[in-house]
Design a protein around this motif. Structure first.
Motif, PDB file in Angstrom:
ATOM      1  N   VAL A   2     -52.356   0.818 -20.912  1.00 36.99           N
ATOM      2  CA  VAL A   2     -52.686  -0.112 -19.835  1.00 36.99           C
ATOM      3  C   VAL A   2     -53.949  -0.869 -20.226  1.00 36.99           C
ATOM      4  N   GLY A  12     -61.842   3.259 -17.500  1.00 37.39           N
ATOM      5  CA  GLY A  12     -61.781   3.942 -16.218  1.00 37.39           C
ATOM      6  C   GLY A  12     -62.839   5.017 -16.119  1.00 37.39           C
ATOM      7  N   LYS A  85     -51.444  -8.776  -5.169  1.00 38.72           N
ATOM      8  CA  LYS A  85     -50.449  -8.772  -6.245  1.00 38.72           C
ATOM      9  C   LYS A  85     -50.322 -10.146  -6.897  1.00 38.72           C
TER      10      LYS A  85
ATOM     11  N   TRP B 162     -48.927   1.395  -4.894  1.00 42.63           N
ATOM     12  CA  TRP B 162     -49.450   0.052  -5.219  1.00 42.63           C
ATOM     13  C   TRP B 162     -49.316  -0.258  -6.707  1.00 42.63           C
ATOM     14  N   ASN B 163     -49.434   0.736  -7.583  1.00 38.82           N
ATOM     15  CA  ASN B 163     -49.379   0.464  -9.027  1.00 38.82           C
ATOM     16  C   ASN B 163     -48.475   1.449  -9.775  1.00 38.82           C
ATOM     17  N   LYS B 166     -48.565   1.205 -13.564  1.00 40.97           N
ATOM     18  CA  LYS B 166     -49.782   1.489 -14.335  1.00 40.97           C
ATOM     19  C   LYS B 166     -50.352   2.880 -14.065  1.00 40.97           C
ATOM     20  N   GLU B 196     -57.591   6.995 -20.446  1.00 41.76           N
ATOM     21  CA  GLU B 196     -58.985   6.641 -20.225  1.00 41.76           C
ATOM     22  C   GLU B 196     -59.179   5.309 -19.490  1.00 41.76           C
ATOM     23  N   ASP B 197     -58.125   4.493 -19.407  1.00 40.81           N
ATOM     24  CA  ASP B 197     -58.240   3.179 -18.764  1.00 40.81           C
ATOM     25  C   ASP B 197     -58.417   3.323 -17.229  1.00 40.81           C
ATOM     26  N   PRO B 198     -58.701   2.209 -16.519  1.00 41.08           N
ATOM     27  CA  PRO B 198     -58.991   2.321 -15.073  1.00 41.08           C
ATOM     28  C   PRO B 198     -57.772   2.643 -14.199  1.00 41.08           C
ATOM     29  N   PHE B 199     -56.548   2.586 -14.740  1.00 39.29           N
ATOM     30  CA  PHE B 199     -55.369   2.788 -13.891  1.00 39.29           C
ATOM     31  C   PHE B 199     -54.679   4.136 -14.103  1.00 39.29           C
ATOM     32  N   SER B 200     -54.369   4.471 -15.353  1.00 37.88           N
ATOM     33  CA  SER B 200     -53.458   5.583 -15.645  1.00 37.88           C
ATOM     34  C   SER B 200     -53.830   6.864 -14.918  1.00 37.88           C
ATOM     35  N   PHE B 202     -57.481   7.168 -13.504  1.00 36.40           N
ATOM     36  CA  PHE B 202     -58.617   6.955 -12.604  1.00 36.40           C
ATOM     37  C   PHE B 202     -58.245   6.243 -11.314  1.00 36.40           C
ATOM     38  N   ARG B 203     -56.987   5.823 -11.133  1.00 35.55           N
ATOM     39  CA  ARG B 203     -56.618   5.238  -9.847  1.00 35.55           C
ATOM     40  C   ARG B 203     -56.443   6.345  -8.787  1.00 35.55           C
ATOM     41  N   ARG B 205     -57.619   8.680  -6.106  1.00 39.11           N
ATOM     42  CA  ARG B 205     -58.793   8.690  -5.244  1.00 39.11           C
ATOM     43  C   ARG B 205     -58.980  10.045  -4.565  1.00 39.11           C
TER      44      ARG B 205
END
Lengths: 115, 236
Positions: A2, A12, A85, B162-163, B166, B196-200, B202-203, B205
């Motif tokens: 991603v 992230g 979106k 929502w994702n 991702k 490590e990316d913001p989505f995989s 770390f989304r 909560r």
């Protein structure tokens, strides 16, 4: 894999760490201000501006402002990628948010060190 | 009162322009049936109803659905656990495309699972016997390997809604940790790099909807926290 280019730390993990550390700074700053107000029930302008005239308080405040800026960007970036979106709407929202954060940060510096 | 009022989500894309709720009256004769039994009784009334089921004992993970607002397996959820005011509302798992009635397209869910490479990877020379584990090393896999991929957790997670393309989702991340924690696997660095990316990862909560619905009593939030710790100690 991603990919992303608009989040604060490009990772992230770093965003997550920034969010946690900045939250801690903001909590300490807020607790300090509340405690200060409680210990000065008859607070007047001279005492209040005297507090902010000291270098350590200016550094502490600037640290809190920068933490607020980083915290807000990580949080609002996350919200925008959850709910917006449409690419144009999302990019527009992110642009407005980053501009607002920049303005507030510079303004904050001016308030601390100006006049 | 033994007649149960059941409201079922219906949608046949070939004939219906929009989904609708269909009402059924089911005579349970006062028995505390499982929700799957009720669905079978509805199917006797209306054979056009589509739903998945196989083992009917909470092992295969086919009949995950939303029962009175909470995801779970119909075969091991008793009416007494979910029915309120003699009413039962059955909907497909939220957030995934509906193929027909209670049947959803699990494609995205499986795609995220596949991305976690859920198999042992080890590039050292294979020993003459099995790769041995101490009982302590084996203990680390408890609470991870039991997942049956029913998708109750991932489809109760707003971050996955929502994702879904991702964010890996709780089920996939539980399996990611199952292989990160395995002493026989040495693809740790590659596995961590993928997350490590913001989505995989770390989304997440940490709202723990996944923990609250898991029919096997597993804890994906804890596994996600462990992966976060591994990432942090790897990078600081």
């Amino acid at each position: 894999m991603v990919t992303n280019i608009t989040n604060l730390g490009r990772s992230g993990l770093s965003d997550w760490l920034i969010q946690r550390v900045s939250a801690l700074v903001l909590a300490v700053y807020a607790l300090f201000l509340v405690a200060y107000l409680l210990f000065h029930p008859n607070l007047d302008y001279v005492t209040w501006s005297g507090l902010f005239a000291q270098t350590w308080m200016r550094i502490f405040s600037l640290l809190a402002f920068i933490s607020m800026a980083a915290h807000a960007w990580v949080g609002l970036w996350t919200i925008s990628t959850d709910y917006l979106k449409h690419t144009g709407a999302r990019f527009g929202f992110q642009a407005v948010v980053i501009l607002a954060i920049f303005v507030f940060l510079v303004w904050g510096v001016q308030v601390l060190w100006g006049a | 009162m033994s007649s149960l009022q059941v409201s079922v989500y219906r949608y046949n894309p070939e004939t219906d322009s929009a989904p609708y709720m269909q009402e059924f009256q089911i005579d349970t004769q006062g028995r505390d049936l499982m929700v799957l039994n009720v669905l079978t009784m509805i199917k006797d009334q209306d054979s056009s109803l589509a739903f998945r089921r196989s083992c009917r004992e909470g092992v295969c993970g086919s009949d995950g659905m939303n029962m009175n607002g909470k995801n779970g397996l119909a075969c091991i959820t008793a009416l007494s656990e979910v029915v309120k005011d003699n009413k039962l509302v059955l909907r497909p798992l939220p957030g995934l495309p509906v193929m027909r009635d209670l049947v959803v397209d699990m494609g995205l869910f499986y795609k995220q699972y596949e991305r976690m490479q859920p198999y042992l990877q080890n590039d050292t020379a294979a020993p003459a016997i099995e790769r041995l584990q101490s009982p302590e090393e084996r203990d680390k896999l408890d609470g991870l390997y039991e997942c049956i991929l029913c998708a109750c957790c991932s489809t109760s997670c707003p971050s996955f809604w929502w994702n879904p393309d991702k964010f890996v989702g709780p089920a996939g991340l539980l399996q990611a940790y199952r292989f990160l924690a395995d002493s026989r696997d040495n693809a740790t660095q590659a596995r961590l790099a993928e997350l490590e990316d913001p989505f995989s990862l770390f989304r997440c909560r940490g709202i723990m909807n996944c923990v609250s619905v898991c029919p096997k009593g597993l804890n994906p939030t804890r596994a996600i926290g462990k992966i976060r710790e591994m990432l942090l100690s790897n990078a600081t």
